[in-house]
Motif scaffolding. Structure first.
Motif, short mmCIF file in Angstrom:
data_model
loop_
_atom_site.label_atom_id
_atom_site.label_comp_id
_atom_site.label_asym_id
_atom_site.label_seq_id
_atom_site.Cartn_x
_atom_site.Cartn_y
_atom_site.Cartn_z
N LEU A 95 0.86 -1.01 -0.13
CA LEU A 95 0.07 0.37 -0.04
C LEU A 95 0.65 1.14 0.01
O LEU A 95 0.51 1.88 -0.11
CB LEU A 95 -0.91 -0.26 1.07
CG LEU A 95 -2.17 -0.52 0.96
CD1 LEU A 95 -2.71 -1.28 2.54
CD2 LEU A 95 -2.88 -1.18 0.33
N THR A 96 2.22 1.33 -0.15
CA THR A 96 3.02 1.75 0.16
C THR A 96 3.58 2.56 -1.48
O THR A 96 2.83 1.70 -1.74
CB THR A 96 4.43 2.17 0.87
OG1 THR A 96 4.74 0.70 1.00
CG2 THR A 96 4.13 2.36 2.86
N TYR A 97 3.86 4.10 -1.24
CA TYR A 97 4.50 4.29 -2.54
C TYR A 97 4.65 3.45 -3.43
O TYR A 97 4.75 3.23 -4.84
CB TYR A 97 4.89 5.75 -2.52
CG TYR A 97 5.66 6.33 -3.28
CD1 TYR A 97 5.25 7.20 -4.92
CD2 TYR A 97 6.82 6.59 -3.74
CE1 TYR A 97 6.03 7.43 -5.95
CE2 TYR A 97 7.40 6.86 -4.79
CZ TYR A 97 7.52 7.77 -6.12
OH TYR A 97 8.19 7.22 -6.70
N LYS A 98 6.09 2.57 -3.24
CA LYS A 98 6.84 1.91 -3.39
C LYS A 98 7.48 0.90 -2.73
O LYS A 98 7.17 0.91 -1.51
CB LYS A 98 7.83 2.31 -4.14
CG LYS A 98 9.07 1.53 -4.87
CD LYS A 98 10.11 2.70 -5.95
CE LYS A 98 11.30 1.97 -6.69
NZ LYS A 98 11.93 3.20 -7.32
N GLN A 99 7.78 -0.91 -3.05
CA GLN A 99 7.76 -1.67 -2.25
C GLN A 99 8.78 -2.35 -2.17
O GLN A 99 9.68 -2.64 -3.83
CB GLN A 99 7.33 -2.41 -1.80
CG GLN A 99 5.71 -2.07 -1.82
CD GLN A 99 4.66 -1.28 -2.32
OE1 GLN A 99 4.86 -1.76 -3.67
NE2 GLN A 99 4.15 -0.46 -2.38
N ILE A 100 9.93 -2.36 -2.47
CA ILE A 100 11.41 -3.35 -2.99
C ILE A 100 11.63 -4.09 -1.28
O ILE A 100 12.34 -3.97 -0.19
CB ILE A 100 12.25 -1.97 -2.27
CG1 ILE A 100 12.34 -0.62 -3.35
CG2 ILE A 100 14.50 -1.98 -2.76
CD1 ILE A 100 13.36 0.32 -3.27
N ASP A 101 12.52 -5.28 -2.21
CA ASP A 101 13.24 -6.58 -1.55
C ASP A 101 14.29 -5.83 -1.45
O ASP A 101 14.94 -6.05 -2.26
CB ASP A 101 12.46 -7.66 -2.06
CG ASP A 101 10.71 -8.10 -2.17
OD1 ASP A 101 10.26 -6.95 -0.90
OD2 ASP A 101 10.19 -9.08 -2.44
N ILE A 102 15.03 -6.96 -0.46
CA ILE A 102 15.93 -7.02 -0.31
C ILE A 102 16.90 -8.28 -0.40
O ILE A 102 16.32 -9.01 1.32
CB ILE A 102 16.92 -6.34 1.29
CG1 ILE A 102 16.58 -4.99 0.43
CG2 ILE A 102 18.63 -5.90 0.94
CD1 ILE A 102 17.25 -4.27 -0.72
N ALA A 103 17.53 -9.16 -1.13
CA ALA A 103 17.87 -10.37 -1.00
C ALA A 103 18.79 -10.41 0.39
O ALA A 103 19.88 -10.39 0.47
CB ALA A 103 17.96 -10.96 -1.84
N ASP A 104 18.33 -11.82 1.39
CA ASP A 104 19.05 -12.40 2.41
C ASP A 104 19.75 -11.49 3.24
O ASP A 104 20.69 -11.69 3.32
CB ASP A 104 20.83 -13.08 1.17
CG ASP A 104 19.26 -14.54 0.68
OD1 ASP A 104 19.04 -14.87 0.67
OD2 ASP A 104 20.49 -14.57 -0.92
N CYS A 105 19.08 -11.02 3.73
CA CYS A 105 19.25 -10.17 5.15
C CYS A 105 18.58 -10.57 6.14
O CYS A 105 17.19 -9.79 6.09
CB CYS A 105 19.30 -7.98 4.51
SG CYS A 105 21.22 -7.98 4.02
N ASP A 106 19.35 -10.57 7.50
CA ASP A 106 18.07 -10.59 8.69
C ASP A 106 17.48 -9.52 8.80
O ASP A 106 18.11 -8.44 8.13
CB ASP A 106 19.13 -11.66 9.58
CG ASP A 106 19.85 -10.86 9.29
OD1 ASP A 106 19.89 -9.85 9.76
OD2 ASP A 106 20.97 -11.82 10.07
N HIS A 107 17.37 -9.10 9.84
CA HIS A 107 16.37 -7.99 10.05
C HIS A 107 16.99 -6.79 10.70
O HIS A 107 17.39 -5.45 10.72
CB HIS A 107 15.12 -8.85 11.53
CG HIS A 107 14.32 -6.99 12.45
ND1 HIS A 107 13.28 -7.12 10.96
CD2 HIS A 107 14.54 -6.29 13.23
CE1 HIS A 107 12.57 -5.70 11.69
NE2 HIS A 107 13.86 -5.87 12.82
#
Length: 367
Positions: free
Chosen positions: A324-336
């Motif tokens: 629902l945000t302006y843009k979403q980006i996935d970051i691979a293989d990063c923990d919290h």
């Protein structure tokens, strides 16, 4: 105390976030958050809650780039003394800190700065060393706060701090890790007040629909998590990180609800404020890529519960606010933790690349 009629969600929005107008009532409601053996501490915290004094557990610092990766406390200047410039401003705000509790003494500056370093030291090193020429274009600020307190209280105080340090002609961009994203959402909510100088918010692994690990019904189903659960949700702030079944694309957890987040998210839909947010989500391809056993274990537990995409703490859909945000980006293989640039080495490619992506999104912002 308030008796809330749940006839409409919009009415409750006013009661929850607009609660601050009712000073005598909120004094009693949040008094339990500020109980300690130090009477002066109690008085200072309660006066800050009523808006009569700044909260001594929160502070905005400006960061002065240096030459050593061993960041010195002297590089963190109170915003009151930080040199003003015409540069754009980036304000970093950290997430939940399990090391502090409501009953602890007031946090001194040394501890405040350490809390900041614990989350963002690698990001500050990237800035200091001129990655993406960020230091030539931006001033860096950092905000810290007592995370065991309610996100409603912390959000209102973050709003006040921003309002008192920046003017409407400034261009301010907030980079918020984890719980910091929720505090920022409260600070920018229409019920709290308008901050026109905030042009964009980048959230890094923020549990915008909550985390199962702060949810009693989820924790209770797994004996391994009982101790963690009682510690995490034993404070007002911790409990407000709980998972909600409400929201686009949410996986249902039996008995999970978080009325605070539901109300806040509904407020953002009404005001169309989600358009100011870019959401980054950590997605572990398997449960061995995290840098600590803690997050790898969390990843396994979430996988077994049907959350096959997460950073070991926050499910992907929650971090992305259901797209629902302006843009979403996935970051691979990063923990919290890695989602705050905090890899073991500051030279790690994942940390450097994430910093680059965040700066790029800010530069390319339409606002």
């Amino acid at each position: 105390m308030f008796r809330v009629r749940r006839n409409t969600l919009s009415n409750f929005i006013y009661l929850v976030i607009g609660i601050f107008a009712f000073q005598s009532c909120i004094y009693d409601f949040y008094r339990k958050e500020f109980v300690s053996e130090d009477k002066k501490n109690n008085e200072a915290l309660l006066l800050s809650l009523l808006g009569l004094l700044p909260n001594p557990n929160q502070k905005l610092f400006g960061f002065l780039p240096g030459f050593s990766r061993n960041l010195s406390d002297s590089q963190f200047l109170s915003s009151d003394f930080f040199p003003k410039s015409t540069k754009k401003k980036i304000v970093l705000i950290h997430g939940w800190n399990p090391a502090e509790r409501d009953s602890d003494p007031i946090t001194n500056d040394e501890k405040k700065i350490q809390n900041i370093k614990n989350t963002f030291s690698n990001g500050l090193i990237h800035f200091q060393e001129g990655r993406n020429s960020a230091s030539s274009e931006f001033d860096f600020y950092l905000y810290t706060y007592r995370t065991s307190n309610s996100i409603l209280v912390n959000g209102r105080q973050f709003h006040s701090t921003l309002r008192s340090n920046f003017v409407d002609s400034d261009q301010v961009y907030i980079v918020a890790h984890s719980m910091g994203g929720l505090v920022t959402r409260v600070a920018l909510a229409k019920e709290t007040g308008v901050l026109p100088f905030v042009r964009l918010v980048v959230t890094l692994a923020s549990p915008q629909f909550g985390s199962p690990f702060a949810t009693p019904s989820f924790l209770g189903s797994n004996p391994f998590l009982n101790d963690l659960g009682s510690y995490l949700v034993g404070t007002q702030g911790g409990s407000e990180l709980g998972y909600t079944n409400q929201g686009s694309g949410q996986t249902v957890i039996s008995g999970a609800n978080n009325l605070v987040l539901d109300v806040l998210n509904q407020s953002y839909l009404d005001a169309n404020l989600n358009g100011k947010f870019v959401s980054f989500a950590g997605v572990m391809s398997n449960c061995t890529v995290g840098e600590t056993f803690y997050y790898n274990t969390g990843c396994n537990i979430l996988n077994n519960a049907g959350f096959t995409q997460s950073d070991g703490i926050v499910p992907r859909n929650s971090a992305r606010l259901g797209n629902l945000t302006y843009k979403q980006i996935d970051i691979a293989d990063c923990d919290h933790s890695m989602m705050a640039f905090q890899t073991v080495s500051a030279d790690d490619t994942k940390s450097r690349n994430l910093f680059t992506q965040v700066i790029t999104e800010i530069r390319n912002s339409p606002y």
